[in-house]
Design an enzyme around this catalytic site. Structure first.
Site, PDB file in Angstrom:
ATOM      1  N   LYS A  78       6.608  44.351  94.817  1.00 57.62           N
ATOM      2  CA  LYS A  78       6.972  44.602  93.423  1.00 57.62           C
ATOM      3  C   LYS A  78       5.693  44.860  92.654  1.00 57.62           C
ATOM      4  CE  LYS A  78      10.903  44.374  91.019  1.00 57.62           C
ATOM      5  NZ  LYS A  78      12.236  44.764  91.483  1.00 57.62           N
ATOM      6  N   GLY A 174      22.713  41.189  78.530  1.00 57.02           N
ATOM      7  CA  GLY A 174      21.818  42.322  78.746  1.00 57.02           C
ATOM      8  C   GLY A 174      22.588  43.606  78.995  1.00 57.02           C
ATOM      9  N   GLY A 176      21.282  46.793  79.321  1.00 57.15           N
ATOM     10  CA  GLY A 176      20.299  47.844  79.607  1.00 57.15           C
ATOM     11  C   GLY A 176      20.878  48.852  80.577  1.00 57.15           C
ATOM     12  N   VAL A 178      21.466  48.771  83.753  1.00 59.33           N
ATOM     13  CA  VAL A 178      22.497  48.259  84.663  1.00 59.33           C
ATOM     14  C   VAL A 178      23.654  47.632  83.876  1.00 59.33           C
ATOM     15  CG1 VAL A 178      22.988  46.687  86.562  1.00 59.33           C
ATOM     16  CG2 VAL A 178      20.763  47.802  86.436  1.00 59.33           C
ATOM     17  N   TYR A 180      24.849  47.990  80.876  1.00 64.03           N
ATOM     18  CA  TYR A 180      25.783  48.851  80.140  1.00 64.03           C
ATOM     19  C   TYR A 180      26.704  49.605  81.110  1.00 64.03           C
ATOM     20  CZ  TYR A 180      27.771  51.236  76.195  1.00 64.03           C
ATOM     21  OH  TYR A 180      28.670  51.657  75.243  1.00 64.03           O
TER      22      TYR A 180
HETATM   23  P1  NAD Z   1      16.686  47.096  81.259  1.00 62.48           P
HETATM   24  O1  NAD Z   1      15.321  46.769  80.807  1.00 62.48           O
HETATM   25  O2  NAD Z   1      17.185  48.488  81.167  1.00 62.48           O
HETATM   26  O3  NAD Z   1      17.752  46.178  80.498  1.00 62.48           O
HETATM   27  C1  NAD Z   1      17.625  44.816  80.296  1.00 62.48           C
HETATM   28  C2  NAD Z   1      18.347  44.505  78.994  1.00 62.48           C
HETATM   29  O4  NAD Z   1      18.490  43.104  78.883  1.00 62.48           O
HETATM   30  C3  NAD Z   1      17.596  45.004  77.759  1.00 62.48           C
HETATM   31  O5  NAD Z   1      18.481  45.771  76.956  1.00 62.48           O
HETATM   32  C4  NAD Z   1      17.152  43.698  77.090  1.00 62.48           C
HETATM   33  O6  NAD Z   1      17.124  43.808  75.672  1.00 62.48           O
HETATM   34  C5  NAD Z   1      18.222  42.741  77.544  1.00 62.48           C
HETATM   35  N1  NAD Z   1      17.819  41.337  77.549  1.00 62.48           N
HETATM   36  C6  NAD Z   1      16.710  40.775  78.067  1.00 62.48           C
HETATM   37  N2  NAD Z   1      16.720  39.446  77.888  1.00 62.48           N
HETATM   38  C7  NAD Z   1      17.876  39.153  77.251  1.00 62.48           C
HETATM   39  C8  NAD Z   1      18.474  37.950  76.775  1.00 62.48           C
HETATM   40  N3  NAD Z   1      17.871  36.754  76.922  1.00 62.48           N
HETATM   41  N4  NAD Z   1      19.667  38.019  76.160  1.00 62.48           N
HETATM   42  C9  NAD Z   1      20.278  39.201  75.995  1.00 62.48           C
HETATM   43  N5  NAD Z   1      19.763  40.375  76.411  1.00 62.48           N
HETATM   44  C10 NAD Z   1      18.585  40.346  77.040  1.00 62.48           C
HETATM   45  O7  NAD Z   1      16.765  46.558  82.765  1.00 62.48           O
HETATM   46  P2  NAD Z   1      17.809  46.975  83.889  1.00 62.48           P
HETATM   47  O8  NAD Z   1      17.223  48.071  84.693  1.00 62.48           O
HETATM   48  O9  NAD Z   1      19.162  47.140  83.290  1.00 62.48           O
HETATM   49  O10 NAD Z   1      17.760  45.675  84.816  1.00 62.48           O
HETATM   50  C11 NAD Z   1      18.383  44.479  84.385  1.00 62.48           C
HETATM   51  C12 NAD Z   1      18.107  43.369  85.395  1.00 62.48           C
HETATM   52  O11 NAD Z   1      18.595  43.758  86.669  1.00 62.48           O
HETATM   53  C13 NAD Z   1      16.606  43.068  85.588  1.00 62.48           C
HETATM   54  O12 NAD Z   1      16.467  41.696  85.914  1.00 62.48           O
HETATM   55  C14 NAD Z   1      16.251  43.896  86.809  1.00 62.48           C
HETATM   56  O13 NAD Z   1      15.126  43.381  87.491  1.00 62.48           O
HETATM   57  C15 NAD Z   1      17.532  43.737  87.615  1.00 62.48           C
HETATM   58  N6  NAD Z   1      17.741  44.817  88.572  1.00 62.48           N
HETATM   59  C16 NAD Z   1      17.750  46.105  88.149  1.00 62.48           C
HETATM   60  C17 NAD Z   1      17.966  47.115  89.072  1.00 62.48           C
HETATM   61  C18 NAD Z   1      18.031  48.554  88.645  1.00 62.48           C
HETATM   62  O14 NAD Z   1      18.471  49.395  89.458  1.00 62.48           O
HETATM   63  N7  NAD Z   1      17.665  48.887  87.403  1.00 62.48           N
HETATM   64  C19 NAD Z   1      18.150  46.801  90.439  1.00 62.48           C
HETATM   65  C20 NAD Z   1      18.161  45.457  90.822  1.00 62.48           C
HETATM   66  C21 NAD Z   1      17.948  44.467  89.892  1.00 62.48           C
END
Ligand code: NAD
Length: 339
Positions: A78, A174, A176, A178, A180
């Site tokens: 990572k 959250g 974001g 994923v 949404y």
């Molecule tokens: P992102 O940054 O697009 O979205 C994260 C969202 O969570 C943001 O909108 C943020 O404002 C919100 N957030 C953070 N802390 C919060 C809280 N305490 N309360 C409410 N909202 C909160 O990230 P993502 O790509 O959607 O990933 C989300 C999670 O999934 C992360 O932990 C990431 O490591 C994990 N993940 C993502 C992927 C991927 O394909 N993107 C794959 C595996 C794991």
């Protein structure tokens, strides 16, 4: 530094500093035993440098477990780029990061993660081929969401006796990339959504477009619901927060949801079924790994269906052994990694 490496059982830890572009980056490699270490790149502000290194190290560790249980010939790594307070040229920063990755000669392959985009991966790709999820390969997030959705069905079946999500109350922390996409799929399946995000705009969108019910970020974990889906950052399940939960199961995308291994046992003691994060959120890794190798969409989809099968198997084993699914998943991953 070495204590962080020992705690996360890292194989290697690489740091890069490039004052010209403002790059301060960490690449943590947990293991290359099964193949090159693939894992996303976070671009976030951290309270201090140690937190950034610790984040990369802990995430690298779970990437190894994720790849092992997803049946991929990959190790775990990572990276983290510490977001500077001011940035003149984002492209130049990610290009510098591309040169850093290239210096590792293929031992680490990067991908999109929190705070980064496919456009950033394109900048990295100008200097190294060890990058996935560029604009031509696509963002893994919708695939992660698809896997989590299938995993929520498997979790509902194991805990509530049916995988029909109609009327099920799901609280998503959250919204974001994923979170949404997951909310959209859950809404289409008839689930009732409770949502929170630190970004009020994301919440407004979910309320307007998906009919979701907004909940204050600090109140979401204690909301009464069937399934809690953490999709923000990690470490949210602590000894204290588990005591407040009012759900039947926790199944979400966020990496490293458990603040410690003991929290898994507290969930088990409270009768809350926990979907091991690195099992349920493997869809994005499966997508980028297979897409990078040139696999077809059919091959990717076939591999993705294994996520819910793997979860169902873990739940059955956990039920039989009266142990947390997190402990079962760890044991299975360690058998692949070190057995
Ligand atoms: P992102 O940054 O697009 O979205 C994260 C969202 O969570 C943001 O909108 C943020 O404002 C919100 N957030 C953070 N802390 C919060 C809280 N305490 N309360 C409410 N909202 C909160 O990230 P993502 O790509 O959607 O990933 C989300 C999670 O999934 C992360 O932990 C990431 O490591 C994990 N993940 C993502 C992927 C991927 O394909 N993107 C794959 C595996 C794991």
């Amino acid at each position: 530094m070495f204590s962080i490496m020992e705690d996360a059982r890292l194989e290697a830890l690489h740091l890069a500093l490039d004052p010209g572009t403002g790059l301060k980056a960490v690449i943590a490699i947990h293991s290359t035993r099964l193949g090159p270490a693939l894992g996303g790149c976070r671009y976030l502000a951290y309270p201090d440098e140690r937190s950034a290194i610790r984040d990369a190290a802990q995430l690298a560790h779970s990437m190894s477990y994720k790849a092992a249980l997803a049946g991929l010939p990959l190790g775990g790594g990572k990276s983290v780029i510490i977001r500077p307070p001011h940035l003149d040229n984002r492209g130049a920063l990610f290009e510098a990061f591309g040169r850093f990755i290239e210096s590792l000669k293929g031992r680490y392959i990067t991908a999109v993660d929190s705070g980064t985009s496919s456009a950033d991966m394109d900048c990295i790709a100008q200097h190294t081929q060890h990058v996935t999820s560029t604009t031509s390969e696509g963002d893994p997030s919708p695939h992660t969401a698809m896997g989590v959705f299938a995993g929520i069905r498997a979790t509902a079946l194991a805990r509530l006796g049916s995988d029909d999500l109609e009327g099920l109350r799901v609280a998503i922390q959250g919204l974001g990339h994923v979170g949404y996409a997951l909310a959209e799929q859950l809404q289409a399946a008839g689930a009732e959504l409770l949502v929170s995000d630190l970004d009020a705009g994301r919440v407004r969108l979910a309320v307007e477009q998906l009919g979701a019910q907004p909940v204050a970020s600090d109140a979401l974990l204690a909301s009464r619901c069937d399934i809690l889906a953490p999709c923000g950052l990690g470490g949210i399940l602590t000894a204290e927060s588990v005591g407040q939960l009012r759900c039947s199961a926790v199944a979400g995308a966020a990496n490293n949801q458990l603040a410690s291994d003991a929290v898994a046992d507290s969930l088990q003691a409270r009768g809350i079924l926990y979907a091991p994060d690195y099992v349920i959120n493997a869809g994005g890794l499966i997508y980028v790994a297979l897409r990078h190798k040139g696999a077809s969409q059919v091959e990717i989809t076939t591999h993705m269906t294994k996520i819910s099968q793997r979860l169902a198997h873990i739940y059955a084993q956990a039920e039989a052994d009266k142990r947390s699914p997190a402990r079962i998943a760890d044991a299975q991953a360690e058998a692949v990694l070190y057995g």
